[in-house]
Every structure is written in structure tokens, then in C-alpha cells.
Design a protein around this motif. Structure first.
Motif, PDB file in Angstrom:
ATOM      1  N   UNK A 208     -15.677 -80.536  30.159  1.00 56.96           N
ATOM      2  CA  UNK A 208     -15.024 -81.644  30.835  1.00 56.96           C
ATOM      3  C   UNK A 208     -15.827 -82.921  30.938  1.00 56.96           C
ATOM      4  N   UNK A 209     -17.063 -82.920  30.466  1.00 59.02           N
ATOM      5  CA  UNK A 209     -17.901 -84.120  30.536  1.00 59.02           C
ATOM      6  C   UNK A 209     -18.386 -84.537  29.156  1.00 59.02           C
ATOM      7  N   UNK A 210     -18.874 -85.762  29.046  1.00 57.74           N
ATOM      8  CA  UNK A 210     -19.383 -86.270  27.774  1.00 57.74           C
ATOM      9  C   UNK A 210     -20.763 -85.694  27.496  1.00 57.74           C
ATOM     10  N   UNK A 211     -20.877 -84.992  26.360  1.00 64.70           N
ATOM     11  CA  UNK A 211     -22.156 -84.400  25.967  1.00 64.70           C
ATOM     12  C   UNK A 211     -22.898 -85.281  24.969  1.00 64.70           C
ATOM     13  N   UNK A 212     -22.145 -86.022  24.163  1.00 64.08           N
ATOM     14  CA  UNK A 212     -22.768 -86.937  23.181  1.00 64.08           C
ATOM     15  C   UNK A 212     -21.749 -87.999  22.810  1.00 64.08           C
ATOM     16  N   UNK A 213     -22.242 -89.192  22.519  1.00 64.80           N
ATOM     17  CA  UNK A 213     -21.376 -90.278  22.069  1.00 64.80           C
ATOM     18  C   UNK A 213     -22.152 -91.163  21.104  1.00 64.80           C
ATOM     19  N   UNK A 214     -21.485 -91.619  20.066  1.00 68.13           N
ATOM     20  CA  UNK A 214     -22.132 -92.484  19.094  1.00 68.13           C
ATOM     21  C   UNK A 214     -21.101 -93.228  18.260  1.00 68.13           C
ATOM     22  N   UNK A 215     -21.560 -94.157  17.453  1.00 62.32           N
ATOM     23  CA  UNK A 215     -20.680 -94.966  16.607  1.00 62.32           C
ATOM     24  C   UNK A 215     -20.852 -94.580  15.147  1.00 62.32           C
ATOM     25  N   UNK A 216     -19.892 -95.009  14.323  1.00 64.20           N
ATOM     26  CA  UNK A 216     -19.998 -94.763  12.882  1.00 64.20           C
ATOM     27  C   UNK A 216     -19.457 -95.967  12.121  1.00 64.20           C
TER      28      UNK A 216
END
Length: 288
Positions: A208-216
Motif C-alpha cells: 500500500x505504500x511507495x517502495x520505489x519511484x523513478x523516471x524514464x
């Protein structure tokens, strides 16, 4: 950027044309009955003429409206028999991954038949013993075999080439196995040339939570190889030819979560937002 899409609604097939938006789950869709419609043949017959294609989809097929939440989206042009679709792609195609030892042609891999393609919301299956899974946000080219079986380009969409990159890192010869995971795909078939520039972001959620975030960053401008050379070489092999066969060609990816030190786990949810094109894909990962 007009896109063609197919859905099932109240047990019947429908087709439509629209500009996708990231909030499409809240949208009212205009649909035309597709019973008896050979969409693959109509795309080949139109040969890029959007007016002719629109007429083929709408003439004598009165429109209805339906809420997007009430329909089931389908992978674009997926044939009734999964064996009539071939899913594959190229690896290490992007400038950020190519080096001085890059081969003249990128490595091609087989990912599966049509039933490995999963639209947003469906789980992506991966082996229970996967070493290290990663998402790969990609442009996907779509081809249809003409009456002689020769693949003809009909449009593009976007996808997630889920890969056991950890297995591949153990030995490059394991690439064919590392790619045998399901593939996410958007239901929208964009009717035009492949995009030059595509950007977006990936979010991996856990519990239920953000574990990783990134752009491409992807698109033809990000490729180390010339796209016509890549695809013409692959599709020149007569062993791939068959009338009506649909080919889904994943063009490779920018750096992914694995390259940033993230380790994916069973039941994580991967959400990709192709923000330049208003496309959103979201899939849970199921290791089976």
C-alpha cells in the motif's frame, strides 16, 4: 494522437477511436459494434489512411456510449487464437546501455505468444524462482502479416517488459529464460509513426505504500540503433511470416528500478505513466 482500441461490452466486441488520457477509467467511451469486423484486414486495407479506416469502423455500425469502468479492454489487435500472435523484442537498444562493444544488430528475444500480453489491472506472471525482477517501460511496435505473410507496420503502443534481469546478469546465455515473464501492454493502438520522444515515471508499490519511484526516457531518439534497420532485419526472416499473424515488438528500455538498486518482490504493483502520451499501465506482479 488518435488511437484505436477494442473492448468487450455486455458480452459483445466493440471498437473505438479516441485520444487516450491518464484518467480513462473515469471516461465515457464512444463504441461501434465490431461483430464480423476483421480489424487486422481493415488496417492493412487502409494502409495508413485514417479517413478510410474510420469509415470502415463506423459505416453501418451505429455508435453507443459506455462507461470505461463497464468495459473490458483488450490488447490491440490480439487474435482470437493466442498462437496467431508473436511477442518479442530487443535488448540493450538505448544509448544509455550501448557501449563500444555493442553489436551491429541488437539481440532479439522471444517473450511468448499472445496470451502473455496483459492489459492494465491484470497480474504479470513471473517464475517463483526469479533472481531479480525489474520493469521495463517500452514502446511496442505492432505488425500484421499481409496476404503473403509479410509483416506490415500498423501502429504502436506502450508496454512493460517484465524481466528477470538477475538471471541474465548471472550469465548472458540465460536471456531467453529471463524474458519468459508476462508483458504489460496498453490497449491503445496509435495510428502513426513510432514516437521520437517518450517520457514518464514508474512507481512500485508494496503493502500500500511507495517502495520505489523513478523516471524514464524512451522513443526512437533514445535508441542507439536505427529503427528501420532493426525491424527490417528481424522481419526479413520468412520463418516469422504468416498471413494475419500479429507481431508485437518491444523496442527496449531506459534504466529501470534494478539499475538504481531496487529489489522487486512478489505482489508488488508496478504503475507506469507514459506522460507524453496520456497512457497509464498498472499491474501487480505474481510469482508463480
Amino acid at each position: 494522437m488518435t488511437a484505436l482500441f477494442e473492448v468487450s461490452y455486455q458480452g459483445a466486441p466493440y471498437v473505438g477511436l479516441r485520444v487516450p488520457e491518464e484518467t480513462d477509467e473515469d471516461t465515457t467511451l464512444t463504441l461501434h459494434p465490431a461483430t464480423g469486423l476483421d480489424l487486422r484486414a481493415e488496417l492493412l486495407r487502409a494502409d495508413g489512411d485514417k479517413a478510410a479506416l474510420t469509415a470502415a469502423l463506423t459505416d453501418g455500425r451505429p455508435a453507443i456510449t459506455a462507461e470505461a469502468s463497464a468495459v473490458t479492454f483488450r490488447p490491440p489487435l490480439l487474435p482470437p487464437t493466442p498462437g496467431d500472435a508473436l511477442v518479442g523484442g530487443f535488448m540493450a537498444t538505448h544509448n544509455v546501455k550501448a557501449d563500444s562493444d555493442a553489436p551491429a544488430q541488437p539481440t532479439w528475444f522471444f517473450k511468448g505468444l499472445g496470451d502473455v500480453l496483459k492489459v492494465s489491472g491484470e497480474p504479470l506472471r513471473a517464475p517463483s524462482g526469479a533472481v531479480a525482477l525489474t520493469e521495463e517501460a517500452e514502446v511496442v511496435l505492432v505488425y500484421v502479416g499481409d496476404t503473403d505473410g509479410v509483416p506490415q507496420y500498423v501502429g504502436y503502443t506502450f508496454g512493460n517488459d517484465l524481466t528477470d534481469i538477475g538471471l541474465f546478469r548471472r550469465h548472458r546465455g540465460y536471456l531467453p529464460y529471463a524474458k519468459l515473464c508476462d508483458a504489460g501492454i496498453a490497449p491503445w493502438l496509435f495510428l502513426g509513426t513510432p514516437p521520437v520522444h517518450v517520457s514518464g515515471r514508474v512507481t512500485v508499490e508494496r503493502d500500500g505504500g511507495t517502495a520505489w519511484q523513478g523516471t524514464f526516457l524512451t522513443g526512437t531518439k533514445a535508441l542507439h540503433y536505427g529503427l528501420p534497420d532493426m525491424t527490417s532485419t528481424l522481419l526479413s526472416y520468412a520463418s516469422l511470416w504468416h498471413p494475419g499473424r500479429v507481431h508485437y515488438v518491444y523496442l527496449g528500455a531506459d534504466r529501470a528500478s534494478f539499475h538504481h538498486g531496487f529489489t522487486m518482490a512478489d505482489r508488488d504493483r508496478i504503475t507506469m505513466e507514459f506522460t507524453t502520451h496520456g497512457v497509464r499501465l498498472s499491474h501487480p506482479v505474481h510469482q508463480v
